[in-house]
Motif scaffolding. Structure first.
Motif, PDB file in Angstrom:
ATOM      1  N   CYS A   1      -3.768  -1.321   7.256  1.00  0.00           N
ATOM      2  CA  CYS A   1      -3.073  -0.573   6.220  1.00  0.00           C
ATOM      3  C   CYS A   1      -1.560  -0.533   6.418  1.00  0.00           C
ATOM      4  O   CYS A   1      -0.812  -0.320   5.495  1.00  0.00           O
ATOM      5  CB  CYS A   1      -3.598   0.852   6.144  1.00  0.00           C
ATOM      6  SG  CYS A   1      -5.331   0.863   5.679  1.00  0.00           S
ATOM      7  N   GLY A   2      -1.123  -0.704   7.658  1.00  0.00           N
ATOM      8  CA  GLY A   2       0.307  -0.583   7.935  1.00  0.00           C
ATOM      9  C   GLY A   2       1.106  -1.790   7.520  1.00  0.00           C
ATOM     10  O   GLY A   2       0.621  -2.693   6.906  1.00  0.00           O
TER      11      GLY A   2
ATOM     12  N   TRP B   1       2.226   2.205   2.759  1.00  0.00           N
ATOM     13  CA  TRP B   1       2.122   2.660   4.153  1.00  0.00           C
ATOM     14  C   TRP B   1       2.807   1.697   5.107  1.00  0.00           C
ATOM     15  O   TRP B   1       3.086   2.030   6.242  1.00  0.00           O
ATOM     16  CB  TRP B   1       0.652   2.775   4.561  1.00  0.00           C
ATOM     17  CG  TRP B   1      -0.060   3.896   3.891  1.00  0.00           C
ATOM     18  CD1 TRP B   1      -0.811   3.808   2.760  1.00  0.00           C
ATOM     19  CD2 TRP B   1      -0.062   5.266   4.270  1.00  0.00           C
ATOM     20  NE1 TRP B   1      -1.282   5.042   2.415  1.00  0.00           N
ATOM     21  CE2 TRP B   1      -0.844   5.949   3.331  1.00  0.00           C
ATOM     22  CE3 TRP B   1       0.525   5.979   5.325  1.00  0.00           C
ATOM     23  CZ2 TRP B   1      -1.065   7.323   3.404  1.00  0.00           C
ATOM     24  CZ3 TRP B   1       0.299   7.338   5.396  1.00  0.00           C
ATOM     25  CH2 TRP B   1      -0.484   7.993   4.436  1.00  0.00           C
ATOM     26  N   ARG B   2       3.075   0.479   4.652  1.00  0.00           N
ATOM     27  CA  ARG B   2       3.580  -0.555   5.555  1.00  0.00           C
ATOM     28  C   ARG B   2       5.068  -0.334   5.832  1.00  0.00           C
ATOM     29  O   ARG B   2       5.846  -0.054   4.916  1.00  0.00           O
ATOM     30  CB  ARG B   2       3.384  -1.944   4.934  1.00  0.00           C
ATOM     31  CG  ARG B   2       3.667  -3.089   5.866  1.00  0.00           C
ATOM     32  CD  ARG B   2       3.374  -4.400   5.164  1.00  0.00           C
ATOM     33  NE  ARG B   2       4.337  -4.680   4.112  1.00  0.00           N
ATOM     34  CZ  ARG B   2       5.466  -5.340   4.307  1.00  0.00           C
ATOM     35  NH1 ARG B   2       5.770  -5.798   5.497  1.00  0.00           N
ATOM     36  NH2 ARG B   2       6.293  -5.568   3.302  1.00  0.00           N
ATOM     37  N   LYS B   3       5.426  -0.469   7.122  1.00  0.00           N
ATOM     38  CA  LYS B   3       6.841  -0.388   7.498  1.00  0.00           C
ATOM     39  C   LYS B   3       7.404  -1.793   7.568  1.00  0.00           C
ATOM     40  O   LYS B   3       6.818  -2.662   8.207  1.00  0.00           O
ATOM     41  CB  LYS B   3       6.994   0.295   8.844  1.00  0.00           C
ATOM     42  CG  LYS B   3       7.276   1.768   8.705  1.00  0.00           C
ATOM     43  CD  LYS B   3       7.888   2.328   9.963  1.00  0.00           C
ATOM     44  CE  LYS B   3       8.011   3.837   9.838  1.00  0.00           C
ATOM     45  NZ  LYS B   3       7.646   4.532  11.047  1.00  0.00           N
TER      46      LYS B   3
ATOM     47  N   PRO C   1      -5.781   5.723   5.369  1.00  0.00           N
ATOM     48  CA  PRO C   1      -4.820   6.759   4.955  1.00  0.00           C
ATOM     49  C   PRO C   1      -5.019   7.161   3.496  1.00  0.00           C
ATOM     50  O   PRO C   1      -4.820   8.318   3.138  1.00  0.00           O
ATOM     51  CB  PRO C   1      -3.457   6.104   5.187  1.00  0.00           C
ATOM     52  CG  PRO C   1      -3.712   4.681   5.512  1.00  0.00           C
ATOM     53  CD  PRO C   1      -5.127   4.543   5.933  1.00  0.00           C
TER      54      PRO C   1
ATOM     55  N   ALA D   1      -7.205  -5.548  -0.316  1.00  0.00           N
ATOM     56  CA  ALA D   1      -6.354  -6.421   0.475  1.00  0.00           C
ATOM     57  C   ALA D   1      -5.291  -7.096  -0.388  1.00  0.00           C
ATOM     58  O   ALA D   1      -5.422  -7.166  -1.607  1.00  0.00           O
ATOM     59  CB  ALA D   1      -7.205  -7.475   1.165  1.00  0.00           C
TER      60      ALA D   1
ATOM     61  N   ARG E   1      -6.844  -6.683   7.753  1.00  0.00           N
ATOM     62  CA  ARG E   1      -6.130  -6.737   6.478  1.00  0.00           C
ATOM     63  C   ARG E   1      -6.936  -7.411   5.381  1.00  0.00           C
ATOM     64  O   ARG E   1      -6.647  -7.247   4.198  1.00  0.00           O
ATOM     65  CB  ARG E   1      -4.819  -7.514   6.636  1.00  0.00           C
ATOM     66  CG  ARG E   1      -3.757  -6.737   7.328  1.00  0.00           C
ATOM     67  CD  ARG E   1      -2.659  -7.655   7.814  1.00  0.00           C
ATOM     68  NE  ARG E   1      -1.776  -6.915   8.678  1.00  0.00           N
ATOM     69  CZ  ARG E   1      -0.732  -6.215   8.227  1.00  0.00           C
ATOM     70  NH1 ARG E   1      -0.448  -6.203   6.958  1.00  0.00           N
ATOM     71  NH2 ARG E   1       0.017  -5.551   9.069  1.00  0.00           N
TER      72      ARG E   1
ATOM     73  N   SER F   1       0.814  -1.220   0.000  1.00  0.00           N
ATOM     74  CA  SER F   1       0.000   0.000   0.000  1.00  0.00           C
ATOM     75  C   SER F   1       0.845   1.267   0.000  1.00  0.00           C
ATOM     76  O   SER F   1       0.341   2.348  -0.228  1.00  0.00           O
ATOM     77  CB  SER F   1      -0.896  -0.004   1.229  1.00  0.00           C
ATOM     78  OG  SER F   1      -0.101   0.043   2.402  1.00  0.00           O
TER      79      SER F   1
END
Lengths: 108, 152
Positions: free
Chosen positions: B151-152, A33-35, B94, A69, B65, A31
């Motif tokens: 989202c993370g 946004w994911r770390k 976001p 997703a 998710r 996305s």
């Protein structure tokens, strides 16, 4: 194996039937946004364009954004009037392209 | 090493003081106003009716998710009267945009299913463009429990 593409199409149908088609692509759909574990943000990478064609004619299209997703799955309906081949296309960022075909026989 | 009790106290203090931690969370999630703007852009600002669109989401889930979603629209799907597009927006993600689906009379039935990501408990909105130019809106709320959002 990554990026496996699954499709589900009934083998036969009666003329005029409304049938359900399903497709799923194994894809991380990052996305943006994911770390990751190292603290860096994983760059955005989506398989955002989906198209389904029956005998070369588009019957369904989806633009998927980052709210979809991972391993995106889609189900939708199509009315069939003639036998033919469904073609499922997923197009992702960075020229990723995944395609599959499935034939259907329409009786009557 | 902090004890469990100390960690909990610290978390409480940070939340109460509204320190950067809380600010970061707010920053990462869009405001419903952004979603409204996006919907207006997607549908060309047409007047919105509130009937005939049904979104099916789990009332509560801890799997943020992969939230299964079905959108179905009451429509005969004929040349004269059919659904042209379904736009799905999550107000507090976001990036509010989830997906747009383009349909035609050859679909026979205006119903799609997919799986979506939700950052937090929120309302998901579907804006449906009809062939006559009208826009219909459907809404559903999904509660996200436990852990981080999707989202993370």
């Amino acid at each position: 194996m990554r990026n496996r593409l699954h499709v589900k199409v009934p083998r036969t149908a009666a003329k005029g039937d409304v049938i359900r088609l399903m497709s799923k692509l194994n894809h991380p759909m990052e996305s943006g946004w994911r770390k990751r574990l190292d603290g860096q943000v994983a760059p955005k990478s989506l398989a955002g364009e989906f198209r389904c064609l029956l005998n070369g004619r588009e019957v369904f299209r989806a633009d998927l954004e980052s709210g979809t997703a991972s391993d995106p799955y889609l189900s939708f309906y199509v009315r069939v009037e003639e036998s033919g081949v469904f073609r499922f296309q997923w197009v992702g960022d960075g020229d990723q392209r995944f395609e599959a075909e499935a034939a259907i026989e329409v009786m009557g | 090493m902090l004890s469990r009790r100390e960690i909990l106290l610290l978390c409480g203090a940070v939340t109460a003081a509204g320190l950067p931690f809380g600010g970061m969370l707010r920053e990462a999630s869009a405001a419903p106003a952004d979603a409204k703007k996006l919907l207006a852009e997607l549908t060309g600002g047409a007047e919105q009716q509130q009937d005939g669109v049904k979104i099916t989401l789990p009332a509560v889930t801890d799997q943020a998710r992969h939230v299964p979603m079905r959108v179905s629209v009451e429509s005969p799907m004929t040349e004269q009267d059919h659904v042209k597009a379904i736009h799905v927006v999550a107000e507090r993600n976001p990036t509010p945009a989830i997906a747009s689906f383009h349909l035609s009379p050859s679909n026979g039935k205006a119903e799609i299913s997919t799986r979506i990501r939700l950052l937090q408990t929120q309302v998901v909105v579907a804006a449906v463009e009809m062939s006559d130019g009208s826009v219909r809106i459907g809404k559903a709320r999904c509660k996200i429990t436990g852990g981080a959002g999707g989202c993370g």
